[in-house]
Scaffold this motif. Structure first.
Motif, PDB file in Angstrom:
ATOM      1  N   ILE A 158      13.481  54.113 -38.845  1.00 53.41           N
ATOM      2  CA  ILE A 158      14.318  53.504 -39.872  1.00 53.41           C
ATOM      3  C   ILE A 158      15.423  52.659 -39.248  1.00 53.41           C
ATOM      4  O   ILE A 158      15.734  51.557 -39.726  1.00 53.41           O
ATOM      5  N   GLY A 159      16.038  53.161 -38.146  1.00 46.67           N
ATOM      6  CA  GLY A 159      17.178  52.473 -37.550  1.00 46.67           C
ATOM      7  C   GLY A 159      16.922  51.017 -37.188  1.00 46.67           C
ATOM      8  O   GLY A 159      17.612  50.122 -37.695  1.00 46.67           O
ATOM      9  N   PRO A 160      15.946  50.706 -36.315  1.00 49.37           N
ATOM     10  CA  PRO A 160      15.706  49.309 -35.953  1.00 49.37           C
ATOM     11  C   PRO A 160      15.240  48.446 -37.126  1.00 49.37           C
ATOM     12  O   PRO A 160      15.529  47.243 -37.162  1.00 49.37           O
ATOM     13  N   ILE A 161      14.528  49.057 -38.087  1.00 51.78           N
ATOM     14  CA  ILE A 161      14.128  48.295 -39.279  1.00 51.78           C
ATOM     15  C   ILE A 161      15.370  47.835 -40.040  1.00 51.78           C
ATOM     16  O   ILE A 161      15.488  46.675 -40.446  1.00 51.78           O
ATOM     17  N   VAL A 162      16.312  48.768 -40.233  1.00 48.44           N
ATOM     18  CA  VAL A 162      17.563  48.427 -40.912  1.00 48.44           C
ATOM     19  C   VAL A 162      18.333  47.393 -40.095  1.00 48.44           C
ATOM     20  O   VAL A 162      18.872  46.422 -40.646  1.00 48.44           O
ATOM     21  N   GLY A 163      18.368  47.588 -38.766  1.00 49.91           N
ATOM     22  CA  GLY A 163      19.066  46.640 -37.909  1.00 49.91           C
ATOM     23  C   GLY A 163      18.472  45.237 -37.994  1.00 49.91           C
ATOM     24  O   GLY A 163      19.201  44.245 -38.125  1.00 49.91           O
ATOM     25  N   GLY A 164      17.138  45.145 -37.931  1.00 51.74           N
ATOM     26  CA  GLY A 164      16.491  43.843 -38.048  1.00 51.74           C
ATOM     27  C   GLY A 164      16.749  43.192 -39.395  1.00 51.74           C
ATOM     28  O   GLY A 164      16.984  41.979 -39.484  1.00 51.74           O
ATOM     29  N   TRP A 165      16.741  44.010 -40.461  1.00 51.72           N
ATOM     30  CA  TRP A 165      17.021  43.491 -41.819  1.00 51.72           C
ATOM     31  C   TRP A 165      18.444  42.975 -41.900  1.00 51.72           C
ATOM     32  O   TRP A 165      18.695  41.910 -42.485  1.00 51.72           O
ATOM     33  N   ILE A 166      19.394  43.707 -41.311  1.00 54.62           N
ATOM     34  CA  ILE A 166      20.798  43.283 -41.347  1.00 54.62           C
ATOM     35  C   ILE A 166      20.976  41.957 -40.618  1.00 54.62           C
ATOM     36  O   ILE A 166      21.611  41.022 -41.137  1.00 54.62           O
ATOM     37  N   PHE A 167      20.406  41.840 -39.412  1.00 50.52           N
ATOM     38  CA  PHE A 167      20.572  40.607 -38.644  1.00 50.52           C
ATOM     39  C   PHE A 167      19.900  39.425 -39.341  1.00 50.52           C
ATOM     40  O   PHE A 167      20.389  38.291 -39.256  1.00 50.52           O
ATOM     41  N   GLU A 168      18.793  39.685 -40.039  1.00 48.59           N
ATOM     42  CA  GLU A 168      18.136  38.602 -40.766  1.00 48.59           C
ATOM     43  C   GLU A 168      19.012  38.120 -41.916  1.00 48.59           C
ATOM     44  O   GLU A 168      19.087  36.922 -42.201  1.00 48.59           O
TER      45      GLU A 168
END
Length: 380
Positions: free
Chosen positions: A335-345
């Motif tokens: 979940i963590g990197p998915i959320v991180g990638g979504w935030i940066f996008e």
């Protein structure tokens, strides 16, 4: 040469978006969930050759991702990469459980902490040389040519790695006292101390995963560093890990795994908070501090988690304890990197400071709050 900033750079070369990079970085941890059903089945397998087979599949599939630009049109590169990478890390997750169990039997408990510290120290010292060489290759041969050279080297070494696995000793596996998946699963679930620590560490890894796996992406995409400079930062991180393995290993002879696990948390938190210094200081000194801290903290964290799962658990039920811990942290780590990638996008077009250090600083503040509230109770 396959992971870290090389993985991020290769995905950017293949045309991956921030969300797709986050997804790729999250797949290895999600695959750990499969360790639970596999743990009950693993008692029926030949442990050594089961490990060799699965570890070989991981090496072959991951190395084969280097062939994608030669075999497929550009618009299909990411679509082909994702399933091949997923198969590789499903094999890695299941083989890792067998490796942990096997190494736990190979190394005597009274020397385990120092042995693993020394092993990890040597491994990461050699890894620093590899990082430097890989960064130099990519700087000298930018674009696809550099990655083609890396994957050619990787292909040869993957074969040698597989051959080395066959030399592992064939130690017997102590059979579980339980029968069936359900009864085996109840053993770790009923251990309150184990579950309390595992649930907390899962929450920690979820929050940490929002930004730490994307350090390389921030440096390459927002700070505009070259692969060589990013490699230099990763080498510093690895050297800090080398030192940390020895230091935490020595401390582990006097203090418990969970006590030392607690003290790795402020170090990781400080790494995230240090990104905020980019508003005051030059980029390179700040990144040096960030990577020294994360290397020392993550190195200790990973080593102590390993000792926790094989040293603080019953030997006969160890595969299921490892599987439960890996599944819980795997979901969180996915979940963590998915959320991180979504935030940066979503931050595209936002102020520069938000992209360069805002997410890392916010994550650090959250981790600090978690450290001073739940951490001590969970790891007491």
């Amino acid at each position: 040469m396959l992971g870290g900033q090389f993985l991020t750079g290769y995905l950017m070369y293949l045309g991956a978006s921030p969300s797709q990079i986050g997804l790729v970085l999250a797949i290895p941890t999600l695959a750990n969930v499969l360790q639970i059903p596999f743990a009950s089945f693993s008692h029926k397998l030949h442990r050594k050759w089961g490990f060799v087979t699965l570890a070989s599949l991981h090496r072959i599939c991951w190395s084969a991702t280097g062939l994608i630009p030669f075999l497929f049109p550009k618009e299909q590169w990411i679509a082909v990469y994702l399933p091949l990478y997923a198969v590789a890390f499903v094999a890695n997750a299941t083989s890792a459980m067998m490796w942990t169990s096997l190494v736990g039997d190979m190394v005597l408990p009274q020397v385990r902490a120092r042995y693993m510290g020394f092993r990890n120290m040597v491994l990461n010292a050699l890894g620093s040389l590899t990082l430097f060489a890989g960064g130099q290759i990519l700087d000298r041969y930018p674009g696809g040519q550099g990655y083609h050279i890396l994957f050619a080297i990787i292909g040869v070494l993957a074969v040698l790695n597989i051959i080395m696995f066959t030399t592992y000793p064939n130690l017997p596996l102590e059979q579980s006292t339980q029968q069936g998946l359900k009864s085996m699963l109840t053993q770790p679930l009923k251990d309150r101390s184990f579950m309390k620590a595992s649930l907390f560490l899962s929450l920690w890894l979820l929050l940490q995963g929002i930004v730490v796996p994307l350090y390389s992406y921030i440096m390459l995409n927002y700070l505009g560093l070259s692969q060589g400079k990013v490699s230099a930062m990763t080498i510093l991180q690895t050297l800090a890990m080398v030192v940390s393995f020895y230091v935490w290993g020595q401390w582990n002879t006097r203090f418990s795994n969970k006590t030392l696990l607690f003290w790795t948390l402020p170090v990781i938190t400080a790494s995230c908070l240090s990104w905020g210094l980019l508003s005051l200081l030059p980029t390179i000194p700040v990144l040096v501090l960030v990577h020294l801290l994360i290397g020392f903290g993550i190195g200790g964290f990973n080593q102590l988690v390993f000792n926790f799962t094989i040293g603080d658990t019953p030997k006969s039920e160890r595969p299921m304890f490892i599987a439960v811990y890996s599944a819980l942290t795997g979901i969180a780590g996915f979940i963590g990197p998915i959320v991180g990638g979504w935030i940066f996008e979503r931050l595209e077009g936002s102020p520069y400071w938000m992209q360069a250090y805002g997410v890392a600083l916010g994550t650090g503040i959250t981790l600090l709050a978690l450290t001073v509230t739940l951490a001590r109770k969970a790891l007491r």
